[in-house]
Design an enzyme around this catalytic site. Structure first.
Site, mmCIF file in Angstrom:
data_model
loop_
_atom_site.group_PDB
_atom_site.id
_atom_site.type_symbol
_atom_site.label_atom_id
_atom_site.label_comp_id
_atom_site.label_asym_id
_atom_site.label_seq_id
_atom_site.Cartn_x
_atom_site.Cartn_y
_atom_site.Cartn_z
ATOM 1 N N HIS A 168 0.867 -1.177 0.000
ATOM 2 C CA HIS A 168 0.000 0.000 0.000
ATOM 3 C C HIS A 168 0.907 1.231 0.000
ATOM 4 O O HIS A 168 1.717 1.426 0.900
ATOM 5 C CB HIS A 168 -0.913 0.015 1.222
ATOM 6 C CG HIS A 168 -1.835 1.201 1.245
ATOM 7 N ND1 HIS A 168 -3.108 1.169 0.692
ATOM 8 C CD2 HIS A 168 -1.672 2.458 1.730
ATOM 9 C CE1 HIS A 168 -3.679 2.348 0.856
ATOM 10 N NE2 HIS A 168 -2.838 3.148 1.470
ATOM 11 N N CYS A 169 0.753 2.059 -1.030
ATOM 12 C CA CYS A 169 1.616 3.231 -1.196
ATOM 13 C C CYS A 169 0.833 4.491 -0.856
ATOM 14 O O CYS A 169 -0.076 4.876 -1.601
ATOM 15 C CB CYS A 169 2.142 3.305 -2.634
ATOM 16 S SG CYS A 169 3.276 4.688 -2.905
ATOM 17 N N PRO A 170 1.143 5.159 0.264
ATOM 18 C CA PRO A 170 0.424 6.402 0.584
ATOM 19 C C PRO A 170 0.753 7.545 -0.365
ATOM 20 O O PRO A 170 -0.034 8.485 -0.491
ATOM 21 C CB PRO A 170 0.886 6.704 2.015
ATOM 22 C CG PRO A 170 2.223 6.029 2.138
ATOM 23 C CD PRO A 170 2.142 4.805 1.282
ATOM 24 N N GLY A 173 -1.768 7.148 -2.882
ATOM 25 C CA GLY A 173 -3.109 7.085 -2.305
ATOM 26 C C GLY A 173 -3.895 5.866 -2.691
ATOM 27 O O GLY A 173 -5.125 5.928 -2.797
ATOM 28 N N ASN A 174 -3.217 4.725 -2.867
ATOM 29 C CA ASN A 174 -3.923 3.517 -3.285
ATOM 30 C C ASN A 174 -3.034 2.307 -3.032
ATOM 31 O O ASN A 174 -1.817 2.445 -2.811
ATOM 32 C CB ASN A 174 -4.288 3.590 -4.772
ATOM 33 C CG ASN A 174 -5.453 2.692 -5.127
ATOM 34 O OD1 ASN A 174 -5.905 1.892 -4.318
ATOM 35 N ND2 ASN A 174 -5.945 2.816 -6.351
#
Length: 386
Positions: A168-170, A173-174
């Site tokens: 999960h890559c902040p 944002g997804n």
């Protein structure tokens, strides 16, 4: 007169999907709820490129080549396109089991494991699956009530099982999974090239200005009109942003290039799935770097299985009644809607109109006859009235 109004409210499936996601544009855009760092990513990219195009590019296009801003614009547009494609798409979310499906899976598990006595820990819910002559374990997800496919994992932030889950890559944002990993890789690759490009030509810009007016005078230069509109303070700010971004983005690109060459995910690398003590060979690797890269980056993109914009109709009906003359018999016209029509509301108007009925005694003479008697034509039949 009686009026019946029937309304059909159209509800899309994305409105009822579980998980912690945000949907926009009637379900076409899907993101995580935590989007603050994604906005920071947009601000850094747009701000740095805006300063570069506004000041350094004008000077470099005149002094060196007009191709410099053109190539920078191509890199910028490609990086933004891949970023938005990664952020706004379905990463490969697996739908949760329906109640009937979950009950059936529970029955299968009970039939396999048998009844567990109280106080004893039940055995782990695992299925064995063979891939390339190697056994791979399929784990049961207690949230989604399904056995996860190979390489899938449950994201604790989005609360969804994602197929071929990477991480999960902040910053985007997804989640990054099977359906958007290639766009994520192209994004960090293009962003690395754009960062190196802007950093290099900022240094070239300062060097060219220093050759003309000296380095100290370049640092003391104040804003003015072109060609003195260098704004060296802003140039130094761009250099600092690119310098610190360079290490993280270029390093991340190199790490994912290594993973793509091995056909491996970040989740598998962190857990040591194929490099642990057992030294289990990666069953998904083709043993060839070119084949692995082609599969990950150029393979067919599977469609989304969520059907986010599917329709769930909930009908609500209300009625209004009014007084009208009532007859012995009524006729009510019916209104039907064809299967190809899709409307949000449907109005049906029902009218009650009295229709006179005639008994046998009130019928004309030519219509009063006994059963089996043939009709006798009237003597006046065929006479023309003048």
């Amino acid at each position: 007169m009686s009026v019946m109004v029937a309304r059909k409210k159209v509800v899309r499936k994305w409105e009822k999907l579980p998980g912690r996601n945000t949907f926009c544009c009637d379900g076409r855009i899907m993101m995580a709820r935590q989007k603050g760092i994604f906005y920071l990513t947009l601000f850094l990219i747009l701000g740095t490129c805006a300063l570069f195009f506004a000041f350094e590019c004008r000077y470099l296009a005149v002094q060196l080549s007009p191709a410099i801003p053109v190539f920078a614009a191509v890199l910028f547009l490609f990086a933004m396109a891949t970023l938005l494609r990664t952020s706004f798409s379905d990463p490969g979310v697996i739908p949760r089991a329906l109640p009937d499906e979950a009950a059936f899976i529970e029955m299968e598990i009970e039939a396999t494991n048998g009844t567990v006595p109280q106080g004893q820990r039940p055995p782990p819910r695992i299925k064995n699956f063979q891939i390339n002559n190697q056994i791979v374990k399929l784990k049961y997800c207690y949230t989604c009530k399904i056995f996860r496919p190979p390489r899938a994992s449950h994201c604790s932030i989005c609360d969804n099982c994602v197929e071929r889950f990477d991480h999960h890559c902040p910053w985007v944002g997804n989640c990054v999974g099977k359906r958007n990993y290639r766009y994520f890789y192209l994004f960090i690759l293009s962003l690395s090239l754009l960062t190196i490009y802007i950093f290099t030509f900022n240094i070239v810009y300062v060097a060219l200005k220093s050759l003309k007016i000296g380095f100290l005078n370049t640092l003391k230069e104040t804003p003015g009109t072109y060609p003195s509109m260098s704004l060296t303070v802003l140039t130094v700010l761009e250099v600092l942003i690119c310098f610190f971004t360079l290490w993280s983005v270029v390093g991340l690109t190199g790490f994912h290039t290594f993973l793509v060459a091995l056909n491996q995910t970040t989740n598998e690398d962190i857990k040591g799935s194929w490099t642990g003590k057992n030294r289990v060979q990666n069953p998904y690797s083709h043993g060839n770097i070119v084949k692995n890269c082609c599969e990950v980056l150029c393979g067919p993109l599977p469609p989304s299985v969520l059907d986010r914009r599917g329709i769930l109709q909930q009908e609500e009906s209300t009625s209004q009644e009014g007084s009208c003359p009532q007859g012995p018999s009524t006729q009510e016209p019916s209104a039907t809607q064809g299967p190809g029509q899709s409307q949000e509301s449907q109005f049906v108007l029902c009218l009650q109109v009295p229709v006179p009925s005639m008994s046998d005694t009130e019928m004309p003479e030519e219509k009063q006859r006994t059963p089996g008697e043939l009709p006798v034509p009237s003597p006046d039949a065929g006479r023309v009235e003048h």
